[in-house]
Design a protein around this motif. Structure first.
Motif, PDB file in Angstrom:
ATOM      1  N   THR A  72       0.832  -1.198   0.000  1.00 12.97           N
ATOM      2  CA  THR A  72       0.000   0.000   0.000  1.00 12.97           C
ATOM      3  C   THR A  72       0.867   1.247   0.000  1.00 12.97           C
ATOM      4  O   THR A  72       0.608   2.195  -0.723  1.00 12.97           O
ATOM      5  CB  THR A  72      -0.928   0.016   1.228  1.00 12.97           C
ATOM      6  N   ARG A  73       1.906   1.250   0.801  1.00 18.88           N
ATOM      7  CA  ARG A  73       2.803   2.400   0.886  1.00 18.88           C
ATOM      8  C   ARG A  73       3.492   2.641  -0.448  1.00 18.88           C
ATOM      9  O   ARG A  73       3.635   3.777  -0.886  1.00 18.88           O
ATOM     10  CB  ARG A  73       3.842   2.181   1.975  1.00 18.88           C
ATOM     11  N   THR A  74       3.890   1.584  -1.143  1.00 19.65           N
ATOM     12  CA  THR A  74       4.542   1.715  -2.440  1.00 19.65           C
ATOM     13  C   THR A  74       3.617   2.388  -3.441  1.00 19.65           C
ATOM     14  O   THR A  74       4.053   3.210  -4.229  1.00 19.65           O
ATOM     15  CB  THR A  74       4.973   0.329  -2.965  1.00 19.65           C
ATOM     16  N   ARG A  75       2.343   2.059  -3.419  1.00 20.44           N
ATOM     17  CA  ARG A  75       1.385   2.649  -4.350  1.00 20.44           C
ATOM     18  C   ARG A  75       1.134   4.121  -4.054  1.00 20.44           C
ATOM     19  O   ARG A  75       0.765   4.870  -4.938  1.00 20.44           O
ATOM     20  CB  ARG A  75       0.079   1.878  -4.336  1.00 20.44           C
ATOM     21  N   THR A  76       1.302   4.537  -2.798  1.00 17.72           N
ATOM     22  CA  THR A  76       1.043   5.922  -2.463  1.00 17.72           C
ATOM     23  C   THR A  76       2.282   6.789  -2.637  1.00 17.72           C
ATOM     24  O   THR A  76       2.184   8.003  -2.571  1.00 17.72           O
ATOM     25  CB  THR A  76       0.520   6.063  -1.016  1.00 17.72           C
ATOM     26  N   MET A  77       3.431   6.181  -2.869  1.00 20.60           N
ATOM     27  CA  MET A  77       4.672   6.909  -3.080  1.00 20.60           C
ATOM     28  C   MET A  77       5.050   6.811  -4.557  1.00 20.60           C
ATOM     29  O   MET A  77       5.141   5.724  -5.104  1.00 20.60           O
ATOM     30  CB  MET A  77       5.801   6.314  -2.230  1.00 20.60           C
ATOM     31  N   LEU A  78       5.242   7.951  -5.191  1.00 24.08           N
ATOM     32  CA  LEU A  78       5.560   7.988  -6.610  1.00 24.08           C
ATOM     33  C   LEU A  78       7.045   8.261  -6.807  1.00 24.08           C
ATOM     34  O   LEU A  78       7.650   9.019  -6.055  1.00 24.08           O
ATOM     35  CB  LEU A  78       4.754   9.088  -7.296  1.00 24.08           C
ATOM     36  N   THR A  79       7.606   7.679  -7.847  1.00 24.80           N
ATOM     37  CA  THR A  79       8.984   7.976  -8.202  1.00 24.80           C
ATOM     38  C   THR A  79       9.016   9.295  -8.965  1.00 24.80           C
ATOM     39  O   THR A  79       7.981   9.775  -9.452  1.00 24.80           O
ATOM     40  CB  THR A  79       9.593   6.872  -9.082  1.00 24.80           C
ATOM     41  N   LEU A  80      10.182   9.846  -9.103  1.00 25.94           N
ATOM     42  CA  LEU A  80      10.330  11.080  -9.863  1.00 25.94           C
ATOM     43  C   LEU A  80       9.911  10.867 -11.313  1.00 25.94           C
ATOM     44  O   LEU A  80       9.256  11.724 -11.906  1.00 25.94           O
ATOM     45  CB  LEU A  80      11.778  11.574  -9.787  1.00 25.94           C
ATOM     46  N   ALA A  81      10.244   9.710 -11.869  1.00 24.38           N
ATOM     47  CA  ALA A  81       9.848   9.396 -13.250  1.00 24.38           C
ATOM     48  C   ALA A  81       8.324   9.365 -13.378  1.00 24.38           C
ATOM     49  O   ALA A  81       7.772   9.866 -14.367  1.00 24.38           O
ATOM     50  CB  ALA A  81      10.451   8.064 -13.680  1.00 24.38           C
ATOM     51  N   ASP A  82       7.639   8.778 -12.387  1.00 26.14           N
ATOM     52  CA  ASP A  82       6.169   8.736 -12.403  1.00 26.14           C
ATOM     53  C   ASP A  82       5.581  10.142 -12.417  1.00 26.14           C
ATOM     54  O   ASP A  82       4.661  10.438 -13.180  1.00 26.14           O
ATOM     55  CB  ASP A  82       5.627   7.996 -11.171  1.00 26.14           C
ATOM     56  N   VAL A  83       6.109  10.996 -11.557  1.00 22.26           N
ATOM     57  CA  VAL A  83       5.588  12.358 -11.432  1.00 22.26           C
ATOM     58  C   VAL A  83       5.851  13.150 -12.709  1.00 22.26           C
ATOM     59  O   VAL A  83       4.952  13.829 -13.225  1.00 22.26           O
ATOM     60  CB  VAL A  83       6.188  13.069 -10.200  1.00 22.26           C
ATOM     61  N   CYS A  84       7.066  13.051 -13.233  1.00 20.49           N
ATOM     62  CA  CYS A  84       7.402  13.784 -14.470  1.00 20.49           C
ATOM     63  C   CYS A  84       6.524  13.331 -15.629  1.00 20.49           C
ATOM     64  O   CYS A  84       6.054  14.162 -16.423  1.00 20.49           O
ATOM     65  CB  CYS A  84       8.878  13.599 -14.809  1.00 20.49           C
ATOM     66  N   GLU A  85       6.274  12.031 -15.708  1.00 19.88           N
ATOM     67  CA  GLU A  85       5.418  11.516 -16.772  1.00 19.88           C
ATOM     68  C   GLU A  85       3.987  12.032 -16.617  1.00 19.88           C
ATOM     69  O   GLU A  85       3.366  12.468 -17.575  1.00 19.88           O
ATOM     70  CB  GLU A  85       5.427   9.990 -16.768  1.00 19.88           C
ATOM     71  N   GLU A  86       3.486  11.995 -15.398  1.00 16.91           N
ATOM     72  CA  GLU A  86       2.114  12.453 -15.155  1.00 16.91           C
ATOM     73  C   GLU A  86       1.956  13.943 -15.455  1.00 16.91           C
ATOM     74  O   GLU A  86       0.939  14.376 -16.003  1.00 16.91           O
ATOM     75  CB  GLU A  86       1.711  12.175 -13.701  1.00 16.91           C
ATOM     76  N   LEU A  87       2.961  14.736 -15.109  1.00 11.84           N
ATOM     77  CA  LEU A  87       2.889  16.176 -15.335  1.00 11.84           C
ATOM     78  C   LEU A  87       3.302  16.575 -16.742  1.00 11.84           C
ATOM     79  O   LEU A  87       3.045  17.700 -17.167  1.00 11.84           O
ATOM     80  CB  LEU A  87       3.780  16.915 -14.321  1.00 11.84           C
ATOM     81  N   GLY A  88       3.963  15.669 -17.444  1.00 16.33           N
ATOM     82  CA  GLY A  88       4.409  15.969 -18.801  1.00 16.33           C
ATOM     83  C   GLY A  88       5.584  16.931 -18.841  1.00 16.33           C
ATOM     84  O   GLY A  88       5.658  17.779 -19.730  1.00 16.33           O
ATOM     85  N   VAL A  89       6.467  16.823 -17.851  1.00 14.56           N
ATOM     86  CA  VAL A  89       7.651  17.683 -17.795  1.00 14.56           C
ATOM     87  C   VAL A  89       8.905  16.828 -17.738  1.00 14.56           C
ATOM     88  O   VAL A  89       8.861  15.655 -17.363  1.00 14.56           O
ATOM     89  CB  VAL A  89       7.619  18.634 -16.570  1.00 14.56           C
ATOM     90  N   SER A  90      10.020  17.435 -18.095  1.00 12.08           N
ATOM     91  CA  SER A  90      11.292  16.718 -18.038  1.00 12.08           C
ATOM     92  C   SER A  90      11.807  16.687 -16.600  1.00 12.08           C
ATOM     93  O   SER A  90      11.371  17.471 -15.742  1.00 12.08           O
ATOM     94  CB  SER A  90      12.325  17.392 -18.934  1.00 12.08           C
ATOM     95  N   ARG A  91      12.743  15.798 -16.356  1.00 17.05           N
ATOM     96  CA  ARG A  91      13.368  15.682 -15.053  1.00 17.05           C
ATOM     97  C   ARG A  91      14.067  16.999 -14.688  1.00 17.05           C
ATOM     98  O   ARG A  91      13.998  17.458 -13.554  1.00 17.05           O
ATOM     99  CB  ARG A  91      14.359  14.522 -15.103  1.00 17.05           C
ATOM    100  N   SER A  92      14.724  17.629 -15.663  1.00 12.80           N
ATOM    101  CA  SER A  92      15.432  18.882 -15.389  1.00 12.80           C
ATOM    102  C   SER A  92      14.459  19.997 -15.014  1.00 12.80           C
ATOM    103  O   SER A  92      14.768  20.837 -14.160  1.00 12.80           O
ATOM    104  CB  SER A  92      16.300  19.297 -16.572  1.00 12.80           C
ATOM    105  N   THR A  93      13.288  20.014 -15.634  1.00  9.63           N
ATOM    106  CA  THR A  93      12.269  21.003 -15.272  1.00  9.63           C
ATOM    107  C   THR A  93      11.815  20.790 -13.843  1.00  9.63           C
ATOM    108  O   THR A  93      11.682  21.744 -13.075  1.00  9.63           O
ATOM    109  CB  THR A  93      11.058  20.927 -16.223  1.00  9.63           C
ATOM    110  N   PHE A  94      11.608  19.532 -13.449  1.00 11.51           N
ATOM    111  CA  PHE A  94      11.190  19.245 -12.083  1.00 11.51           C
ATOM    112  C   PHE A  94      12.255  19.708 -11.095  1.00 11.51           C
ATOM    113  O   PHE A  94      11.945  20.338 -10.083  1.00 11.51           O
ATOM    114  CB  PHE A  94      10.897  17.755 -11.887  1.00 11.51           C
ATOM    115  N   TYR A  95      13.524  19.425 -11.393  1.00 11.48           N
ATOM    116  CA  TYR A  95      14.603  19.857 -10.497  1.00 11.48           C
ATOM    117  C   TYR A  95      14.695  21.378 -10.440  1.00 11.48           C
ATOM    118  O   TYR A  95      15.012  21.947  -9.394  1.00 11.48           O
ATOM    119  CB  TYR A  95      15.939  19.248 -10.915  1.00 11.48           C
ATOM    120  N   ASP A  96      14.417  22.050 -11.544  1.00 11.25           N
ATOM    121  CA  ASP A  96      14.397  23.507 -11.556  1.00 11.25           C
ATOM    122  C   ASP A  96      13.282  24.017 -10.646  1.00 11.25           C
ATOM    123  O   ASP A  96      13.502  24.924  -9.836  1.00 11.25           O
ATOM    124  CB  ASP A  96      14.198  24.017 -12.983  1.00 11.25           C
ATOM    125  N   TRP A  97      12.087  23.437 -10.755  1.00 11.53           N
ATOM    126  CA  TRP A  97      10.971  23.801  -9.872  1.00 11.53           C
ATOM    127  C   TRP A  97      11.352  23.565  -8.421  1.00 11.53           C
ATOM    128  O   TRP A  97      11.045  24.367  -7.549  1.00 11.53           O
ATOM    129  CB  TRP A  97       9.732  22.984 -10.193  1.00 11.53           C
TER     130      TRP A  97
END
Length: 65
Positions: free
Chosen positions: A5-30
């Motif tokens: 259950t905990r694994t499903r509620t925790m997202l990886t950075l790749a998951d978040v970037c894909e969902e938001l449609g942004v690059s990893r570098s954009t996320f790190y900039d934010w």
């Protein structure tokens, strides 16, 4: 809370970037500008984002739009 259950509620950075449609570098900039959702830094340096934190962050962006 079980590990599965905990694994499903925790997202990886790749998951978040894909969902938001942004690059990893954009996320790190934010993140550097303190505009990203709250992150958890694991001992190995990887980031995780709670689903609830991402949803709350998105809700806040919607109100600001």
């Amino acid at each position: 809370m079980t590990t599965a259950t905990r694994t499903r509620t925790m997202l990886t950075l790749a998951d978040v970037c894909e969902e938001l449609g942004v690059s990893r570098s954009t996320f790190y900039d934010w993140r550097a500008k303190r505009r990203a959702p709250r992150c958890i830094k694991l001992p190995n340096g990887d980031l995780r984002i709670r689903r609830s934190d991402l949803d709350h962050w998105l809700d806040d962006r919607e109100d600001a739009a």
